[in-house]
Motif scaffolding. Sequence first.
Motif, PDB file in Angstrom:
ATOM      1  N   VAL A  84       5.454   7.010  -2.750  1.00 20.65           N
ATOM      2  CA  VAL A  84       4.498   6.220  -1.979  1.00 20.65           C
ATOM      3  C   VAL A  84       4.289   4.852  -2.616  1.00 20.65           C
ATOM      4  CG1 VAL A  84       2.065   6.047  -1.328  1.00 20.65           C
ATOM      5  CG2 VAL A  84       3.265   8.181  -0.993  1.00 20.65           C
ATOM      6  N   ALA A  85       4.210   4.827  -3.943  1.00 20.31           N
ATOM      7  CA  ALA A  85       3.912   3.577  -4.658  1.00 20.31           C
ATOM      8  C   ALA A  85       4.933   2.479  -4.376  1.00 20.31           C
ATOM      9  CB  ALA A  85       3.819   3.837  -6.157  1.00 20.31           C
ATOM     10  N   ILE A  86       6.156   2.859  -4.039  1.00 15.70           N
ATOM     11  CA  ILE A  86       7.168   1.837  -3.752  1.00 15.70           C
ATOM     12  C   ILE A  86       7.314   1.559  -2.254  1.00 15.70           C
ATOM     13  CG2 ILE A  86       8.480   2.240  -5.868  1.00 15.70           C
ATOM     14  CD1 ILE A  86      10.490   3.861  -4.188  1.00 15.70           C
ATOM     15  N   ASN A  87       6.507   2.230  -1.430  1.00 14.00           N
ATOM     16  CA  ASN A  87       6.566   2.012   0.011  1.00 14.00           C
ATOM     17  C   ASN A  87       5.684   0.823   0.362  1.00 14.00           C
ATOM     18  OD1 ASN A  87       5.669   2.314   2.888  1.00 14.00           O
ATOM     19  ND2 ASN A  87       7.197   3.936   2.793  1.00 14.00           N
ATOM     20  N   LYS A  88       6.292  -0.316   0.558  1.00 11.47           N
ATOM     21  CA  LYS A  88       5.553  -1.562   0.795  1.00 11.47           C
ATOM     22  C   LYS A  88       4.765  -1.544   2.105  1.00 11.47           C
ATOM     23  CE  LYS A  88       7.116  -3.592  -2.886  1.00 11.47           C
ATOM     24  NZ  LYS A  88       6.571  -2.967  -4.035  1.00 11.47           N
ATOM     25  N   LEU A  89       5.312  -0.904   3.140  1.00 10.16           N
ATOM     26  CA  LEU A  89       4.657  -0.913   4.448  1.00 10.16           C
ATOM     27  C   LEU A  89       3.229  -0.380   4.362  1.00 10.16           C
ATOM     28  CD1 LEU A  89       4.690  -1.217   7.586  1.00 10.16           C
ATOM     29  CD2 LEU A  89       5.394   1.181   7.633  1.00 10.16           C
ATOM     30  N   LEU A  90       3.056   0.769   3.726  1.00  9.45           N
ATOM     31  CA  LEU A  90       1.739   1.409   3.704  1.00  9.45           C
ATOM     32  C   LEU A  90       0.683   0.536   3.028  1.00  9.45           C
ATOM     33  CD1 LEU A  90       2.724   5.102   2.961  1.00  9.45           C
ATOM     34  CD2 LEU A  90       2.157   4.062   5.151  1.00  9.45           C
ATOM     35  N   PHE A  91       1.046  -0.121   1.941  1.00 12.48           N
ATOM     36  CA  PHE A  91       0.070  -0.947   1.239  1.00 12.48           C
ATOM     37  C   PHE A  91      -0.073  -2.324   1.871  1.00 12.48           C
ATOM     38  CE2 PHE A  91       1.301   2.382  -1.674  1.00 12.48           C
ATOM     39  CZ  PHE A  91       0.046   2.932  -1.890  1.00 12.48           C
ATOM     40  N   ASN A  92       1.004  -2.836   2.451  1.00 11.86           N
ATOM     41  CA  ASN A  92       0.894  -4.095   3.199  1.00 11.86           C
ATOM     42  C   ASN A  92      -0.047  -3.930   4.390  1.00 11.86           C
ATOM     43  OD1 ASN A  92       2.589  -5.465   1.482  1.00 11.86           O
ATOM     44  ND2 ASN A  92       4.388  -5.273   2.788  1.00 11.86           N
ATOM     45  N   MET A  93      -0.015  -2.762   5.015  1.00 11.78           N
ATOM     46  CA  MET A  93      -0.903  -2.521   6.159  1.00 11.78           C
ATOM     47  C   MET A  93      -2.363  -2.573   5.739  1.00 11.78           C
ATOM     48  SD  MET A  93       1.172   0.338   8.369  1.00 11.78           S
ATOM     49  CE  MET A  93      -0.158   0.566   9.549  1.00 11.78           C
ATOM     50  N   GLU A  94      -2.659  -2.093   4.539  1.00 12.68           N
ATOM     51  CA  GLU A  94      -4.037  -2.183   4.031  1.00 12.68           C
ATOM     52  C   GLU A  94      -4.450  -3.646   3.913  1.00 12.68           C
ATOM     53  OE1 GLU A  94      -4.413  -0.073   0.313  1.00 12.68           O
ATOM     54  OE2 GLU A  94      -4.200   1.879   1.282  1.00 12.68           O
ATOM     55  N   ASP A  98      -7.084  -6.091   6.373  1.00  9.92           N
ATOM     56  CA  ASP A  98      -8.340  -6.276   5.625  1.00  9.92           C
ATOM     57  C   ASP A  98      -9.020  -4.942   5.350  1.00  9.92           C
ATOM     58  OD1 ASP A  98      -8.101  -9.109   5.589  1.00  9.92           O
ATOM     59  OD2 ASP A  98      -8.886  -9.176   7.643  1.00  9.92           O
ATOM     60  N   ASN A  99      -8.204  -3.965   4.998  1.00 13.14           N
ATOM     61  CA  ASN A  99      -8.647  -2.597   4.678  1.00 13.14           C
ATOM     62  C   ASN A  99      -9.281  -1.862   5.859  1.00 13.14           C
ATOM     63  OD1 ASN A  99      -7.620  -2.528   2.083  1.00 13.14           O
ATOM     64  ND2 ASN A  99      -9.495  -3.322   1.181  1.00 13.14           N
ATOM     65  N   GLU A 100      -9.018  -2.321   7.085  1.00 12.75           N
ATOM     66  CA  GLU A 100      -9.445  -1.526   8.249  1.00 12.75           C
ATOM     67  C   GLU A 100      -8.529  -0.323   8.410  1.00 12.75           C
ATOM     68  OE1 GLU A 100     -11.600  -3.782  11.637  1.00 12.75           O
ATOM     69  OE2 GLU A 100      -9.793  -4.942  11.140  1.00 12.75           O
ATOM     70  N   PHE A 101      -7.344  -0.400   7.806  1.00 11.25           N
ATOM     71  CA  PHE A 101      -6.430   0.728   7.657  1.00 11.25           C
ATOM     72  C   PHE A 101      -6.410   1.026   6.172  1.00 11.25           C
ATOM     73  CE2 PHE A 101      -2.312   2.139   6.152  1.00 11.25           C
ATOM     74  CZ  PHE A 101      -2.013   3.206   6.970  1.00 11.25           C
ATOM     75  N   TYR A 102      -6.516   2.314   5.803  1.00 13.58           N
ATOM     76  CA  TYR A 102      -6.535   2.645   4.381  1.00 13.58           C
ATOM     77  C   TYR A 102      -5.805   3.960   4.140  1.00 13.58           C
ATOM     78  CZ  TYR A 102      -8.290   2.036  -0.350  1.00 13.58           C
ATOM     79  OH  TYR A 102      -8.372   1.805  -1.704  1.00 13.58           O
ATOM     80  N   ASN A 103      -5.056   4.009   3.045  1.00 17.29           N
ATOM     81  CA  ASN A 103      -4.371   5.232   2.627  1.00 17.29           C
ATOM     82  C   ASN A 103      -5.324   6.069   1.788  1.00 17.29           C
ATOM     83  OD1 ASN A 103      -1.335   5.000   3.319  1.00 17.29           O
ATOM     84  ND2 ASN A 103      -1.859   2.984   2.499  1.00 17.29           N
TER      85      ASN A 103
END
Length: 193
Positions: A84-94, A98-103
């Motif tokens: 997960v830590a290397i998956n840029k999409l998931l953290f870029n989405m956060e 503006d953190n309206e999407f959060y993992n």
Amino acid sequence: MRKIGYILLFAMGCYIITACNSGKAEVQETVEKMQSSAITVPFERMECWASDSTLKESPWNKAKLKLVHYVDSATCSSCYLQKVAINKLLFNMETLSDNEFYNIFIINPDNKTKNKLKSKYLERLIPQTIFVDSTNVFIEANPNIPPESMYHTFLLDESNKVVLVGNPMLNKQIEAMMLSIVEKKLGRKLGES
């Protein structure tokens, strides 16, 4: 003899098709059961590994959409979190939302695994916000979540209802569906993977 062979193959083919169709029906039934009630995430009853500023902000409480990653003791927590830590999409989405999407990462490790994960966390090799569920409060609060790991990654809406089940890191179709749902719900484009 040849006719018997064809009949046997036909019968086996029918069995396989029936098994696949019943498997799809079972998956659909399980997902519908997961969607039947809101998911409770007892944040306050789990240990949280996060920076002081992140803890103070608690972005997971404010997020309109949450992608829950539940990693039980049957799964290699370290492997999953490093992937997960290397998956840029998931953290870029956060960031882009503006953190309206959060993992939301919830792990359920034994003590030995927990200690190994803590050192990887301190080395910043895994995500920097992790909830440690040592007492199984997450699953106890959500009996609709099945034990199979294929159901352990899901997207929650603003009412904590399941809107998508599946892991976007493992399936490009799930990734595209998740991105589409998030962009539609937030009313803006977040970019491509």
